[in-house]
Design a protein around this motif. Structure first.
Motif, PDB file in Angstrom:
ATOM      1  N   TRP A 171      70.381  66.753  29.592  1.00  0.00           N
ATOM      2  CA  TRP A 171      69.442  65.821  30.208  1.00  0.00           C
ATOM      3  C   TRP A 171      69.111  66.225  31.647  1.00  0.00           C
ATOM      4  N   SER A 172      70.113  66.685  32.389  1.00  0.00           N
ATOM      5  CA  SER A 172      69.876  67.075  33.780  1.00  0.00           C
ATOM      6  C   SER A 172      68.945  68.273  33.877  1.00  0.00           C
ATOM      7  N   ASN A 173      69.071  69.215  32.948  1.00  0.00           N
ATOM      8  CA  ASN A 173      68.252  70.427  32.982  1.00  0.00           C
ATOM      9  C   ASN A 173      66.935  70.290  32.231  1.00  0.00           C
ATOM     10  N   SER A 174      66.748  69.164  31.580  1.00  0.00           N
ATOM     11  CA  SER A 174      65.542  68.965  30.792  1.00  0.00           C
ATOM     12  C   SER A 174      64.325  68.717  31.690  1.00  0.00           C
ATOM     13  N   TRP A 175      63.151  68.936  31.115  1.00  0.00           N
ATOM     14  CA  TRP A 175      61.913  68.637  31.825  1.00  0.00           C
ATOM     15  C   TRP A 175      61.577  67.150  31.743  1.00  0.00           C
ATOM     16  N   ILE A 176      62.266  66.407  30.858  1.00  0.00           N
ATOM     17  CA  ILE A 176      61.911  65.005  30.617  1.00  0.00           C
ATOM     18  C   ILE A 176      62.075  64.127  31.866  1.00  0.00           C
ATOM     19  N   PRO A 177      63.216  64.213  32.613  1.00  0.00           N
ATOM     20  CA  PRO A 177      63.325  63.373  33.818  1.00  0.00           C
ATOM     21  C   PRO A 177      62.208  63.621  34.821  1.00  0.00           C
ATOM     22  N   ASP A 178      61.875  64.901  35.090  1.00  0.00           N
ATOM     23  CA  ASP A 178      60.813  65.190  36.051  1.00  0.00           C
ATOM     24  C   ASP A 178      59.460  64.731  35.517  1.00  0.00           C
ATOM     25  N   ALA A 179      59.216  64.928  34.212  1.00  0.00           N
ATOM     26  CA  ALA A 179      57.940  64.510  33.633  1.00  0.00           C
ATOM     27  C   ALA A 179      57.809  62.987  33.664  1.00  0.00           C
ATOM     28  N   THR A 180      58.890  62.296  33.347  1.00  0.00           N
ATOM     29  CA  THR A 180      58.858  60.828  33.386  1.00  0.00           C
ATOM     30  C   THR A 180      58.658  60.323  34.807  1.00  0.00           C
ATOM     31  N   SER A 181      59.322  60.964  35.763  1.00  0.00           N
ATOM     32  CA  SER A 181      59.154  60.580  37.167  1.00  0.00           C
ATOM     33  C   SER A 181      57.721  60.808  37.629  1.00  0.00           C
ATOM     34  N   LEU A 182      57.123  61.906  37.190  1.00  0.00           N
ATOM     35  CA  LEU A 182      55.734  62.185  37.541  1.00  0.00           C
ATOM     36  C   LEU A 182      54.800  61.146  36.925  1.00  0.00           C
ATOM     37  N   ALA A 183      55.062  60.780  35.662  1.00  0.00           N
ATOM     38  CA  ALA A 183      54.233  59.762  35.011  1.00  0.00           C
ATOM     39  C   ALA A 183      54.352  58.418  35.731  1.00  0.00           C
ATOM     40  N   ALA A 184      55.580  58.055  36.118  1.00  0.00           N
ATOM     41  CA  ALA A 184      55.776  56.798  36.852  1.00  0.00           C
ATOM     42  C   ALA A 184      55.067  56.829  38.200  1.00  0.00           C
ATOM     43  N   THR A 185      55.060  58.005  38.847  1.00  0.00           N
ATOM     44  CA  THR A 185      54.366  58.154  40.133  1.00  0.00           C
ATOM     45  C   THR A 185      52.863  57.953  39.967  1.00  0.00           C
ATOM     46  N   VAL A 186      52.305  58.532  38.902  1.00  0.00           N
ATOM     47  CA  VAL A 186      50.867  58.386  38.641  1.00  0.00           C
ATOM     48  C   VAL A 186      50.517  56.933  38.364  1.00  0.00           C
ATOM     49  N   LEU A 187      51.332  56.269  37.556  1.00  0.00           N
ATOM     50  CA  LEU A 187      51.073  54.855  37.251  1.00  0.00           C
ATOM     51  C   LEU A 187      51.160  54.001  38.512  1.00  0.00           C
ATOM     52  N   MET A 188      52.139  54.296  39.359  1.00  0.00           N
ATOM     53  CA  MET A 188      52.266  53.536  40.600  1.00  0.00           C
ATOM     54  C   MET A 188      51.077  53.794  41.512  1.00  0.00           C
ATOM     55  N   PHE A 189      50.568  55.015  41.504  1.00  0.00           N
ATOM     56  CA  PHE A 189      49.383  55.346  42.298  1.00  0.00           C
ATOM     57  C   PHE A 189      48.162  54.571  41.799  1.00  0.00           C
TER      58      PHE A 189
END
Length: 394
Positions: A130-148
Motif C-alpha cells: 500500500w505504501s509503494n502503490s500509486w493508489i494513495p497518491d492518486a486518491t490524494s490527487l483526486a481529493a485535491t481536485v474535488l476540494m479545488f
C-alpha cells in the motif's frame, strides 16, 4: 533472547520490507536526488515548499506588490509553504524510522512470537504494498481536485485557504493565480497523503493488536513489552504542531482584518481533542490485550505469592523456626520483597502504551502556536506601559 523470539536473520528480512514511505512522489524525489538514503525525505519537502514560494515572491515583485505580500493578512500562505510542508516530510522521515524500530523491538524481544510470524509477515508486506502503490497518491490527487472544485462551498479558516486567495493575497492576477492554482493544491495534496499514511499505520496497529502476542505482565515498561510504541507516537508531535500552526495562521489572517478573538478558545479545544484522538487513540487498540495480560498476571502471581508466603511462614514463623539458619542476611526476605514488587508491577499495568509524558508532548506541540495570537487581544507594548506606570506610580 527469548525462546519465542524470531531469529535475527528473519527479523532483518522482515524489517527490510517494512516501510510507511513510498509511492510515485517519493520515487520521483529519489531520481532527483531529493530523497536521501535512510530514507530521508526532508530535502524533498523543503524543495516542494521553497520553490513554489520563490516563484510566488518573484511574481509579486514583478507585479509591484511585494510590500503587501509580507503582511499578516497573507501569513497562512507563507506558513503552508515554508513551515507546514517541510514539517510534514520531517515528521514522515522520523516517524518511519521509529515505526521500524518498534517492529524490531517486537521481533527481538519475543513479543511478536514465532507463532505470530506468518500473520505479521503478511501484514508487513501488505503495508509495504500500500505504501509503494500509486493508489494513495492518486486518491490524494483526486481529493485535491474535488476540494479545488468545491472550495467555494467550504467554510475554511483564513483568507489564503479560500477561493478568494488572489484578492486575499493583495497581489496582481499572476501571483494570486499561481498561489490558487499551484501552491494551495500542492499543499492539500501533501496533506491528504499524510491522511493515507496515518490510516495505514492505524490499520497496522489494529491488526497487530489482534495477533498472538507474548505480553509479559511483569515487564518493567508497564505495558507488557509494548512500551516503545509510546516513543513512536511522540514522533508525531511535529504533525500536531503543523496542524496547530496552520490553524493559528488562519486565525491571524482573519483577526488582522478585524475578526473577533473569541472563536480561538473553542478552536484550541477542538484541536486538542483531535490531536488526542489522532495520536493517543491508536495505542489504545491494545487495551483488551493488556487487560487480559494484567488479569492473567494477577491470577498467576497471586497463586505464586500465596505458595511462597505459606512456605516463608512455615519456615520462619512455624514451630521449628528456631532450628533454621540465622534470619539476618537471609535471601528469603529479599525474595519476598521482590515478589511483592512483581505483584505491584502487574497491579499497576497500564491498559495502553500511553503516559503523561506522551500526552504532555502532544499537548505542547498542539498549543505552542497559539500564544502569539493573544497579541491581537493583549498588545504587549501597551500592557508593558501600563505595568510600568503602575509600578512607578505615574
Amino acid at each position: 533472547m527469548s525462546q519465542s523470539a524470531v531469529s535475527p536473520h528473519i527479523a532483518d528480512d522482515l524489517l527490510s520490507e517494512f516501510s510507511l514511505l513510498g509511492g510515485p512522489l517519493q520515487r520521483l524525489g529519489r531520481r532527483l536526488g531529493l530523497v536521501r538514503p535512510g530514507p530521508n525525505t526532508l530535502p524533498l519537502g523543503i524543495a516542494l515548499g521553497l520553490i513554489p514560494w520563490i516563484v510566488l515572491v518573484a511574481l509579486a515583485a514583478l507585479e509591484g506588490d511585494r510590500g503587501k505580500f509580507f503582511t499578516l493578512s497573507v501569513i497562512g500562505g507563507h506558513i503552508r509553504l515554508l513551515a507546514v510542508i517541510p514539517l510534514l516530510f520531517f515528521c514522515e522521515t522520523t516517524f518511519d524510522r521509529q515505526a521500524r524500530a518498534f517492529l524490531s523491538t517486537l521481533l527481538r524481544s519475543g513479543v511478536a512470537s514465532r507463532a505470530a510470524l506468518p500473520t505479521l509477515q503478511a501484514e508487513v508486506r501488505s503495508l509495504a504494498r500500500w505504501s509503494n502503490s500509486w493508489i494513495p497518491d492518486a486518491t490524494s490527487l483526486a481529493a485535491t481536485v474535488l476540494m479545488f472544485l468545491f472550495a467555494a462551498q467550504l467554510h475554511l479558516s483564513g483568507k489564503t485557504a479560500s477561493p478568494e486567495s488572489g484578492r486575499a493575497l493583495a497581489l496582481m492576477p499572476l501571483a494570486g493565480l499561481w498561489y490558487w492554482m499551484v501552491c494551495l493544491p500542492l499543499f492539500r495534496f501533501l496533506a491528504f497523503r499524510w491522511v493515507w499514511r496515518l490510516a495505514l499505520w492505524w490499520r497496522f496497529l489494529w491488526r497487530l493488536a489482534r495477533m498472538e502476542l507474548h505480553l509479559t505482565p511483569t515487564h518493567p515498561d508497564g505495558v507488557g513489552g509494548l512500551g516503545y510504541l509510546e516513543v513512536v507516537q511522540t514522533h508525531l508531535a511535529p504533525l500536531a504542531f503543523a496542524i496547530s500552526l496552520l490553524v493559528a495562521a488562519g486565525f491571524a489572517e482573519e483577526m488582522s482584518a478585524g475578526a473577533s478573538f473569541d472563536p480561538i478558545y473553542l478552536a484550541t479545544a477542538i484541536i486538542v481533542i483531535i490531536d488526542i484522538a489522532l495520536f493517543l487513540g491508536p495505542p489504545c487498540f491494545f487495551a483488551f490485550k493488556l487487560m487480559e495480560c494484567r488479569e492473567r498476571g494477577l491470577r498467576d502471581y497471586t497463586v505464586l505469592a500465596a505458595r511462597y508466603v505459606e512456605d516463608f511462614e512455615r519456615k520462619w514463623l512455624g514451630e521449628a523456626s528456631h532450628d533454621r539458619e540465622p534470619l539476618l542476611g537471609t535471601p528469603d526476605l529479599q525474595s519476598l520483597a521482590d515478589l511483592g514488587n512483581s505483584v505491584g508491577v502487574v497491579r499497576n499495568m497500564r491498559l495502553a502504551p500511553v503516559s503523561i509524558r506522551l500526552l504532555a508532548i502532544i499537548l505542547a506541540a498542539a498549543l505552542l502556536p497559539m500564544p502569539p495570537l493573544f497579541l491581537f487581544k493583549y498588545p504587549v507594548a501597551e500592557m508593558a506601559q501600563k505595568l510600568f506606570m503602575k509600578l512607578t506610580g505615574l
